[in-house]
Design a protein around this motif. Structure first.
Motif, PDB file in Angstrom:
ATOM      1  N   LEU A  15       0.915  -1.340   0.007  1.00 25.98           N
ATOM      2  CA  LEU A  15      -0.064   0.155   0.072  1.00 25.98           C
ATOM      3  C   LEU A  15       0.736   1.162   0.025  1.00 25.98           C
ATOM      4  O   LEU A  15       0.593   2.348  -0.756  1.00 25.98           O
ATOM      5  CB  LEU A  15      -0.849  -0.095   1.194  1.00 25.98           C
ATOM      6  N   ILE A  16       1.968   1.230   0.749  1.00 31.19           N
ATOM      7  CA  ILE A  16       2.694   2.456   0.810  1.00 31.19           C
ATOM      8  C   ILE A  16       3.612   2.564  -0.480  1.00 31.19           C
ATOM      9  O   ILE A  16       3.830   3.680  -0.688  1.00 31.19           O
ATOM     10  CB  ILE A  16       3.767   2.338   2.166  1.00 31.19           C
ATOM     11  N   ALA A  17       4.003   1.585  -0.885  1.00 31.70           N
ATOM     12  CA  ALA A  17       4.642   1.691  -2.204  1.00 31.70           C
ATOM     13  C   ALA A  17       3.775   2.274  -3.435  1.00 31.70           C
ATOM     14  O   ALA A  17       4.421   2.945  -4.008  1.00 31.70           O
ATOM     15  CB  ALA A  17       5.209   0.154  -2.743  1.00 31.70           C
ATOM     16  N   LEU A  18       2.607   1.743  -3.364  1.00 29.39           N
ATOM     17  CA  LEU A  18       1.675   2.234  -4.577  1.00 29.39           C
ATOM     18  C   LEU A  18       1.625   3.581  -4.116  1.00 29.39           C
ATOM     19  O   LEU A  18       1.219   4.404  -5.251  1.00 29.39           O
ATOM     20  CB  LEU A  18       0.603   1.238  -4.733  1.00 29.39           C
ATOM     21  N   ASP A  62       2.331 -17.348   0.158  1.00 24.77           N
ATOM     22  CA  ASP A  62       1.720 -17.930  -0.758  1.00 24.77           C
ATOM     23  C   ASP A  62       1.486 -17.267  -2.185  1.00 24.77           C
ATOM     24  O   ASP A  62       1.104 -17.644  -3.105  1.00 24.77           O
ATOM     25  CB  ASP A  62       0.420 -18.613  -0.329  1.00 24.77           C
ATOM     26  N   ALA A  63       1.956 -16.159  -1.971  1.00 23.47           N
ATOM     27  CA  ALA A  63       1.740 -15.212  -3.351  1.00 23.47           C
ATOM     28  C   ALA A  63       2.432 -15.598  -4.434  1.00 23.47           C
ATOM     29  O   ALA A  63       3.672 -16.003  -4.173  1.00 23.47           O
ATOM     30  CB  ALA A  63       1.568 -13.720  -2.852  1.00 23.47           C
ATOM     31  N   GLY A  64       1.824 -15.266  -5.616  1.00 18.88           N
ATOM     32  CA  GLY A  64       2.544 -15.197  -6.785  1.00 18.88           C
ATOM     33  C   GLY A  64       3.155 -14.036  -7.399  1.00 18.88           C
ATOM     34  O   GLY A  64       3.419 -12.963  -6.451  1.00 18.88           O
ATOM     35  N   SER A  65       3.135 -13.821  -8.744  1.00 13.19           N
ATOM     36  CA  SER A  65       3.735 -12.705  -9.164  1.00 13.19           C
ATOM     37  C   SER A  65       2.573 -11.602  -8.972  1.00 13.19           C
ATOM     38  O   SER A  65       1.365 -11.926  -8.698  1.00 13.19           O
ATOM     39  CB  SER A  65       4.008 -12.748 -10.985  1.00 13.19           C
ATOM     40  N   TRP A  66       2.946 -10.176  -9.151  1.00 14.68           N
ATOM     41  CA  TRP A  66       2.015  -9.151  -8.942  1.00 14.68           C
ATOM     42  C   TRP A  66       1.110  -8.810 -10.403  1.00 14.68           C
ATOM     43  O   TRP A  66       2.170  -8.949 -11.419  1.00 14.68           O
ATOM     44  CB  TRP A  66       2.602  -7.836  -8.449  1.00 14.68           C
ATOM     45  N   LEU A  67       0.005  -8.925 -10.376  1.00  9.52           N
ATOM     46  CA  LEU A  67      -0.711  -8.448 -11.592  1.00  9.52           C
ATOM     47  C   LEU A  67      -1.405  -6.795 -11.375  1.00  9.52           C
ATOM     48  O   LEU A  67      -1.871  -6.766 -10.345  1.00  9.52           O
ATOM     49  CB  LEU A  67      -1.915  -9.425 -12.066  1.00  9.52           C
ATOM     50  N   VAL A  68      -0.783  -5.981 -12.401  1.00 10.24           N
ATOM     51  CA  VAL A  68      -1.470  -4.667 -12.210  1.00 10.24           C
ATOM     52  C   VAL A  68      -1.967  -4.397 -13.468  1.00 10.24           C
ATOM     53  O   VAL A  68      -1.615  -4.563 -14.685  1.00 10.24           O
ATOM     54  CB  VAL A  68      -0.039  -3.634 -11.866  1.00 10.24           C
ATOM     55  N   ARG A  69      -3.442  -3.890 -13.075  1.00  6.50           N
ATOM     56  CA  ARG A  69      -4.225  -3.625 -14.225  1.00  6.50           C
ATOM     57  C   ARG A  69      -4.824  -2.096 -14.102  1.00  6.50           C
ATOM     58  O   ARG A  69      -4.978  -1.729 -12.990  1.00  6.50           O
ATOM     59  CB  ARG A  69      -5.580  -4.598 -14.313  1.00  6.50           C
ATOM     60  N   PHE A  70      -4.625  -1.449 -15.449  1.00  2.00           N
ATOM     61  CA  PHE A  70      -4.836   0.014 -15.451  1.00  2.00           C
ATOM     62  C   PHE A  70      -6.301  -0.050 -16.249  1.00  2.00           C
ATOM     63  O   PHE A  70      -6.392  -0.372 -17.266  1.00  2.00           O
ATOM     64  CB  PHE A  70      -3.832   0.520 -16.377  1.00  2.00           C
ATOM     65  N   ALA A  86       0.276  -5.753 -16.709  1.00  2.00           N
ATOM     66  CA  ALA A  86       1.445  -6.204 -16.481  1.00  2.00           C
ATOM     67  C   ALA A  86       1.584  -7.175 -15.446  1.00  2.00           C
ATOM     68  O   ALA A  86       1.092  -7.075 -14.263  1.00  2.00           O
ATOM     69  CB  ALA A  86       2.414  -5.080 -16.678  1.00  2.00           C
ATOM     70  N   THR A  87       2.540  -8.143 -15.562  1.00  2.00           N
ATOM     71  CA  THR A  87       2.789  -8.969 -14.322  1.00  2.00           C
ATOM     72  C   THR A  87       4.478  -9.072 -14.194  1.00  2.00           C
ATOM     73  O   THR A  87       5.019  -8.910 -15.072  1.00  2.00           O
ATOM     74  CB  THR A  87       2.187 -10.512 -14.697  1.00  2.00           C
ATOM     75  N   ASP A  88       4.942  -9.060 -12.842  1.00  7.40           N
ATOM     76  CA  ASP A  88       6.106  -8.984 -12.514  1.00  7.40           C
ATOM     77  C   ASP A  88       6.240  -9.763 -11.116  1.00  7.40           C
ATOM     78  O   ASP A  88       5.127  -9.452 -10.236  1.00  7.40           O
ATOM     79  CB  ASP A  88       6.666  -7.803 -12.447  1.00  7.40           C
ATOM     80  N   GLU A  89       7.432 -10.087 -10.575  1.00  9.43           N
ATOM     81  CA  GLU A  89       7.416 -10.861  -9.289  1.00  9.43           C
ATOM     82  C   GLU A  89       7.252  -9.434  -8.463  1.00  9.43           C
ATOM     83  O   GLU A  89       6.917  -9.927  -7.165  1.00  9.43           O
ATOM     84  CB  GLU A  89       8.902 -11.283  -9.135  1.00  9.43           C
ATOM     85  N   TRP A  90       7.726  -8.255  -8.752  1.00  3.39           N
ATOM     86  CA  TRP A  90       7.922  -7.207  -7.682  1.00  3.39           C
ATOM     87  C   TRP A  90       6.643  -6.452  -7.979  1.00  3.39           C
ATOM     88  O   TRP A  90       6.478  -6.059  -9.372  1.00  3.39           O
ATOM     89  CB  TRP A  90       9.063  -6.529  -7.770  1.00  3.39           C
ATOM     90  N   LEU A  91       5.854  -5.724  -7.282  1.00  4.72           N
ATOM     91  CA  LEU A  91       4.933  -4.893  -7.349  1.00  4.72           C
ATOM     92  C   LEU A  91       5.214  -3.605  -8.141  1.00  4.72           C
ATOM     93  O   LEU A  91       4.596  -3.203  -9.302  1.00  4.72           O
ATOM     94  CB  LEU A  91       4.172  -4.468  -6.011  1.00  4.72           C
ATOM     95  N   ILE A  92       6.214  -2.926  -7.773  1.00  8.83           N
ATOM     96  CA  ILE A  92       6.785  -1.785  -8.501  1.00  8.83           C
ATOM     97  C   ILE A  92       7.198  -1.917  -9.838  1.00  8.83           C
ATOM     98  O   ILE A  92       6.662  -1.161 -10.776  1.00  8.83           O
ATOM     99  CB  ILE A  92       7.544  -0.820  -7.631  1.00  8.83           C
ATOM    100  N   ASP A  93       7.641  -3.044 -10.032  1.00  9.74           N
ATOM    101  CA  ASP A  93       8.108  -3.291 -11.358  1.00  9.74           C
ATOM    102  C   ASP A  93       6.949  -3.561 -12.468  1.00  9.74           C
ATOM    103  O   ASP A  93       6.941  -2.989 -13.356  1.00  9.74           O
ATOM    104  CB  ASP A  93       9.183  -4.472 -11.391  1.00  9.74           C
ATOM    105  N   ALA A  94       5.862  -4.406 -11.944  1.00  7.37           N
ATOM    106  CA  ALA A  94       4.583  -4.415 -12.577  1.00  7.37           C
ATOM    107  C   ALA A  94       3.803  -3.184 -12.649  1.00  7.37           C
ATOM    108  O   ALA A  94       3.476  -2.896 -13.988  1.00  7.37           O
ATOM    109  CB  ALA A  94       3.702  -5.421 -11.740  1.00  7.37           C
ATOM    110  N   PHE A  95       4.055  -2.131 -11.743  1.00  5.68           N
ATOM    111  CA  PHE A  95       3.198  -1.017 -11.950  1.00  5.68           C
ATOM    112  C   PHE A  95       4.277  -0.121 -13.025  1.00  5.68           C
ATOM    113  O   PHE A  95       3.468   0.460 -13.839  1.00  5.68           O
ATOM    114  CB  PHE A  95       3.361  -0.190 -10.754  1.00  5.68           C
TER     115      PHE A  95
END
Length: 128
Positions: A15-18, A62-70, A86-95
């Motif tokens: 939450l803080i990162a986004l 248990d979480a997988g990759s982050w999926l970020v949708r716009f 976009a999907t990536d292992e790291w949230l900010i990279d997916a963003f």
């Protein structure tokens, strides 16, 4: 019992990162039984982030990759339009990737004011 509070605690770092990346509040929202991190943006747009296909996982390990949708909100009861994902292992990279897709697809909106690039025109009067 809704899991919004539990997910907000579990995913506090996300939450803080986004929120930092978007300069907007980030919240955990319930989407028909699944949970996601949502950030509301300008021009009726928003971002959803999840770390499993069904929403946020109950446990981060248990979480997988982050999926970020716009998305673009559609007025008049129409379904919101998915602009990019976009999907990536790291949230900010997916963003970052989803933002690159938005720009590459021609869906970037240029705001009237670029606060990071304010140019000053100086006019000076010289008496000679």
């Amino acid at each position: 019992m809704p899991l919004t509070s539990k997910h907000s605690e579990t995913y506090n770092d996300a939450l803080i990162a986004l929120a930092a990346a978007t300069q907007r509040p980030a919240n955990v929202v319930n989407l028909a039984g699944g949970y996601a991190i949502r950030v509301d943006l300008e021009y009726n747009r928003y971002v959803l982030a999840t770390n499993t296909p069904l929403g946020l996982s109950d446990e981060t390990h248990d979480a997988g990759s982050w999926l970020v949708r716009f998305f673009q909100t559609r007025i008049g009861g129409l379904s919101d339009e998915l602009l990019a994902e976009a999907t990536d292992e790291w949230l900010i990279d997916a963003f970052d990737s989803v933002l690159n897709h938005i720009e590459a697809d021609g869906n970037k909106i240029v705001a009237d004011a670029n606060f990071g690039d304010i140019s000053h025109s100086e006019s000076s009067t010289h008496s000679e």
